[in-house]
Design a protein around this motif. Structure first.
Motif, short mmCIF file in Angstrom:
data_model
loop_
_atom_site.label_atom_id
_atom_site.label_comp_id
_atom_site.label_asym_id
_atom_site.label_seq_id
_atom_site.Cartn_x
_atom_site.Cartn_y
_atom_site.Cartn_z
N TYR A 87 9.03 25.02 -25.38
CA TYR A 87 7.78 25.12 -26.12
C TYR A 87 7.54 26.55 -26.61
CZ TYR A 87 6.08 20.39 -25.55
OH TYR A 87 5.93 19.03 -25.67
N LEU A 88 7.95 27.55 -25.84
CA LEU A 88 7.85 28.92 -26.32
C LEU A 88 8.76 29.14 -27.53
CD1 LEU A 88 7.69 30.78 -22.89
CD2 LEU A 88 5.86 30.60 -24.58
N ALA A 89 9.93 28.47 -27.54
CA ALA A 89 10.82 28.58 -28.69
C ALA A 89 10.20 27.92 -29.93
CB ALA A 89 12.17 27.93 -28.37
N LEU A 90 9.46 26.83 -29.74
CA LEU A 90 8.85 26.13 -30.87
C LEU A 90 7.80 26.97 -31.58
CD1 LEU A 90 8.37 22.42 -29.70
CD2 LEU A 90 10.14 23.39 -31.17
N GLU A 91 7.33 28.04 -30.95
CA GLU A 91 6.41 28.96 -31.64
C GLU A 91 7.14 29.75 -32.72
OE1 GLU A 91 2.79 30.41 -28.96
OE2 GLU A 91 4.71 31.13 -28.19
N HIS A 92 8.48 29.79 -32.68
CA HIS A 92 9.24 30.66 -33.57
C HIS A 92 10.31 29.93 -34.37
CE1 HIS A 92 7.39 33.88 -31.23
NE2 HIS A 92 7.79 33.26 -30.14
N GLY A 96 13.65 20.78 -35.41
CA GLY A 96 15.04 20.34 -35.51
C GLY A 96 16.03 21.41 -35.10
N THR A 97 15.77 22.66 -35.52
CA THR A 97 16.66 23.76 -35.17
C THR A 97 16.63 24.04 -33.67
OG1 THR A 97 16.36 24.75 -37.34
CG2 THR A 97 17.16 26.18 -35.60
N ALA A 98 15.43 24.05 -33.10
CA ALA A 98 15.30 24.32 -31.67
C ALA A 98 16.08 23.30 -30.85
CB ALA A 98 13.83 24.30 -31.26
N VAL A 99 15.96 22.03 -31.20
CA VAL A 99 16.66 20.98 -30.47
C VAL A 99 18.17 21.14 -30.64
CG1 VAL A 99 17.05 18.50 -30.30
CG2 VAL A 99 14.73 19.38 -30.60
N ALA A 100 18.61 21.48 -31.85
CA ALA A 100 20.04 21.62 -32.11
C ALA A 100 20.65 22.76 -31.29
CB ALA A 100 20.29 21.85 -33.59
N VAL A 101 19.96 23.91 -31.24
CA VAL A 101 20.47 25.03 -30.45
C VAL A 101 20.46 24.69 -28.96
CG1 VAL A 101 20.14 27.45 -29.84
CG2 VAL A 101 19.74 26.69 -32.19
N GLU A 102 19.40 24.02 -28.53
CA GLU A 102 19.29 23.64 -27.12
C GLU A 102 20.43 22.73 -26.70
OE1 GLU A 102 15.77 22.13 -24.07
OE2 GLU A 102 15.93 21.24 -26.06
N PHE A 103 21.01 22.03 -27.67
CA PHE A 103 22.10 21.10 -27.37
C PHE A 103 23.36 21.81 -26.88
CE2 PHE A 103 23.91 17.06 -27.29
CZ PHE A 103 25.17 17.08 -27.87
N ASP A 144 11.28 37.34 -35.26
CA ASP A 144 10.65 36.11 -34.81
C ASP A 144 11.70 35.05 -34.48
OD1 ASP A 144 8.01 34.84 -34.40
OD2 ASP A 144 8.72 33.43 -35.92
N ALA A 145 12.68 34.89 -35.37
CA ALA A 145 13.74 33.92 -35.12
C ALA A 145 14.59 34.33 -33.92
CB ALA A 145 14.62 33.77 -36.36
N ALA A 146 14.81 35.64 -33.76
CA ALA A 146 15.61 36.11 -32.62
C ALA A 146 14.91 35.81 -31.31
CB ALA A 146 15.86 37.61 -32.76
N LEU A 147 13.59 35.99 -31.26
CA LEU A 147 12.85 35.67 -30.04
C LEU A 147 12.91 34.18 -29.76
CD1 LEU A 147 11.02 36.56 -27.74
CD2 LEU A 147 9.05 36.33 -29.29
N GLY A 148 12.76 33.37 -30.81
CA GLY A 148 12.88 31.93 -30.62
C GLY A 148 14.25 31.54 -30.13
#
Length: 302
Positions: A87-92, A96-103, A144-148
């Motif tokens: 959820y902290l990643a979703l702030e940045h 779709g991108t967050a889920v893909a990286v988390e994979f 911002d993207a780097a923090l995410g």
């Protein structure tokens, strides 16, 4: 066809349903970011889901040994930490991108535990698809993207731990609490461990979320759709599917997240992202055959 083999064959469809539930809840949560801290949204999701599951399953009726207790506690710590980082990643990052990286987490588990050539090829295709999806959005760049990215990589590690510990929880020995009963205890432990981070945002401010019935109702939707239903489904699938196959089946989630992002958040995928989704779908198709008998072990070795 046995009931277990039928269940494993239908697992991709079950995961489509699970992913849809999970990311509808995430889409609702993103809409709450301007009303309360992301960490409090993530924590409330776990805490409310814990209350729901504990009341439904009443795990106190079962006999808990030191081993089953610590196993559930460790699972809860990893599960809650994974959710807060996500959820902290979703702030940045877009959903779709967050889920893909988390994979990256499930891909790593699948690569370490897979046995057959079809599974190895499926993992490779899933990894290529995820890289294609991720590469587009990371072109945005910036701090911002780097923090995410940092938060979502932490969530990816948590997801890997969730799979490995979840398999243990889902396959108890005779007489031990069931996977769902352990899940309820795990969520309760996770909620208690992370309360110092999530609870303050629920009770402070001029209009604390805890005093807003409408906001609490939305948080209940997030908890049920993003925790109770998908994690309950995970426990059922993990009981029948080997860890490596479970990891590959999770690759349906980036596709589901992108579709939910389009419908709920207006995040339209590019052609490269669509091609990535096709690669992910091919990975799922490669694992749709019946598992060999030697992989259908219900209780893993201790």
């Amino acid at each position: 066809m046995t009931r277990r083999s039928a269940f494993v064959t239908l697992a991709p469809l079950v995961f489509v349903l699970s992913g849809t539930f999970q990311y509808i809840g995430a889409g609702v949560a993103v809409g709450l970011f301007d009303r309360m801290p992301a960490v409090s949204i993530a924590w409330s999701r776990i805490a409310i889901a814990a209350v729901v599951l504990v009341l439904l399953l009443r795990p106190w009726r079962r006999h808990w040994t030191r081993r089953t207790w610590w196993r559930a506690a460790a699972f809860g710590a990893v599960l809650a930490g994974m959710n807060i980082a996500f959820y902290l990643a979703l702030e940045h990052l877009p959903l779709g991108t967050a889920v893909a990286v988390e994979f990256i987490g499930p891909v790593a588990v699948g690569a370490l535990t897979g046995r057959g050539w079809r599974e190895r090829l499926a993992i490779a295709l899933a990894a290529v698809g995820v890289v294609m999806i991720v590469g587009v959005t990371l072109d945005i760049g910036g701090a911002d993207a780097a923090l995410g990215l940092a938060w979502i990589l932490l969530a990816a590690g948590g997801w890997a731990g969730y799979i490995m510990l979840g398999r243990r929880v889902a396959t108890p020995r005779p007489g031990e609490p069931s996977g769902l009963e352990s899940l309820s205890v795990s969520m309760a432990v996770g909620a208690l461990l992370y309360a110092p981070f999530g609870l303050p945002g629920m009770v402070t401010g001029d209009a604390p979320p805890m005093a807003d019935p409408g906001l609490l109702a939305l948080l209940l939707v997030v908890a049920v759709f993003s925790s109770v239903l998908p994690y309950g489904i995970d426990q059922l699938v993990l009981r029948h599917a080997p860890t490596a196959r479970f990891s590959v089946l999770l690759s349906v989630f980036p596709a589901t997240a992108l579709l939910v992002g389009v419908v709920m958040l207006g995040e339209v995928p590019t052609l490269i992202e669509v091609l990535g989704l096709i690669a992910v779908s091919a990975a799922i198709a490669l694992t749709s055959q019946r598992e060999p008998a030697h992989l259908e072990t219900v209780v893993p070795p201790e």
